[in-house]
Scaffold this motif. Structure first.
Motif, short mmCIF file in Angstrom:
data_model
loop_
_atom_site.label_atom_id
_atom_site.label_comp_id
_atom_site.label_asym_id
_atom_site.label_seq_id
_atom_site.Cartn_x
_atom_site.Cartn_y
_atom_site.Cartn_z
N TYR A 23 81.03 30.68 -33.65
CA TYR A 23 79.60 30.94 -33.49
C TYR A 23 79.20 31.15 -32.04
CZ TYR A 23 79.24 29.88 -38.42
OH TYR A 23 79.39 29.91 -39.78
N ASN A 24 80.16 31.35 -31.17
CA ASN A 24 79.89 31.70 -29.78
C ASN A 24 79.31 33.12 -29.74
OD1 ASN A 24 80.64 32.97 -27.08
ND2 ASN A 24 81.23 30.83 -26.73
N PRO A 25 78.37 33.38 -28.84
CA PRO A 25 77.80 34.73 -28.74
C PRO A 25 78.85 35.83 -28.50
CG PRO A 25 76.46 33.20 -27.50
CD PRO A 25 77.68 32.44 -27.95
N LYS A 26 79.99 35.48 -27.93
CA LYS A 26 81.03 36.49 -27.68
C LYS A 26 81.86 36.79 -28.93
CE LYS A 26 81.36 35.54 -22.78
NZ LYS A 26 82.21 35.12 -21.67
N GLY A 29 78.46 34.69 -32.93
CA GLY A 29 77.23 33.95 -32.72
C GLY A 29 75.98 34.82 -32.70
N THR A 30 76.02 35.91 -32.00
CA THR A 30 74.85 36.78 -31.90
C THR A 30 74.55 37.42 -33.26
OG1 THR A 30 75.34 37.23 -29.59
CG2 THR A 30 73.87 38.76 -30.69
N ALA A 31 75.58 37.88 -33.94
CA ALA A 31 75.40 38.47 -35.27
C ALA A 31 74.88 37.42 -36.25
CB ALA A 31 76.70 39.07 -35.77
N MET A 33 73.12 34.72 -35.55
CA MET A 33 71.72 34.42 -35.24
C MET A 33 70.79 35.46 -35.86
SD MET A 33 71.74 32.86 -31.38
CE MET A 33 69.97 32.64 -31.35
N LYS A 34 71.18 36.70 -35.80
CA LYS A 34 70.35 37.77 -36.34
C LYS A 34 70.23 37.66 -37.86
CE LYS A 34 69.83 42.78 -36.41
NZ LYS A 34 70.39 44.06 -36.01
N THR A 39 66.58 31.92 -33.78
CA THR A 39 66.19 32.35 -32.44
C THR A 39 66.53 31.25 -31.44
OG1 THR A 39 63.95 31.43 -32.62
CG2 THR A 39 64.27 33.71 -33.38
N GLU A 40 66.53 31.64 -30.19
CA GLU A 40 66.75 30.65 -29.12
C GLU A 40 65.67 29.59 -29.16
OE1 GLU A 40 69.26 30.30 -26.97
OE2 GLU A 40 70.32 32.12 -27.57
#
Length: 160
Positions: A23-26, A29-31, A33-34, A39-40
């Motif tokens: 779940y890291n943004p790299k 994680g970003t996918a 979250m979407k 959201t942050e």
């Protein structure tokens, strides 16, 4: 045959380690979250100690169920009521012949992955369908559990 609580603790911690990576943004994680509508701002209001503490507890509970799935000898152990002292002599002979059969990391991963596909996928997939989540949401979350259960199964099966 006794439960290896140290292996179960390490397997439970491995679930958090995989989660930090998965779940890291790299990675996803970003996918995630979407598709999860996260959201942050929503994340800032969370009690992370509670979330990670309960996640570790839940992972430990899961790790206590895995020996029966990933270690074949647990079937024989359960047939004697969990107490080899009360078993017939055939139990001792069976365990002498087969106590280490299929007790490898690779074999545990195999059964852990099958557990992810045949248990986690139907449960999470059904929930996601009723929550009107996308296939991407299902694949991200189920993918995490397939990898995690594979690793947990490998740890528990191989650690004698």
């Amino acid at each position: 045959m006794e439960f290896n609580f140290l292996a179960m603790i390490v397997a439970a911690v491995s679930a958090l380690v995989v989660g930090f990576i998965w779940y890291n943004p790299k990675t996803f994680g970003t996918a995630w979250m979407k598709v999860a509508d996260m959201t942050e701002e929503k994340m800032k209001g969370a009690n992370m100690a509670k979330i990670f503490g309960l996640a570790l507890l839940f992972a430990f509970l899961l790790s206590t169920a895995l020996p029966g799935i990933v270690i074949h000898q647990m079937g024989a152990f359960s047939l004697v009521g969990g107490d080899p002292a009360n078993a017939l002599p055939s139990y001792e002979a069976f365990m002498a012949d087969y106590s280490d059969a299929f007790r490898t990391f690779k074999h545990g991963v195999f059964h852990g992955v099958l557990t992810g596909i045949f248990i986690a996928l139907p449960i999470l997939g059904t929930n996601a369908l009723f929550e009107r989540k996308s296939a991407k949401y299902i694949f991200i979350n189920v993918g995490y559990w397939i990898v995690t259960l594979g690793l947990m199964g490998g740890i528990i099966c191989a650690w004698k």
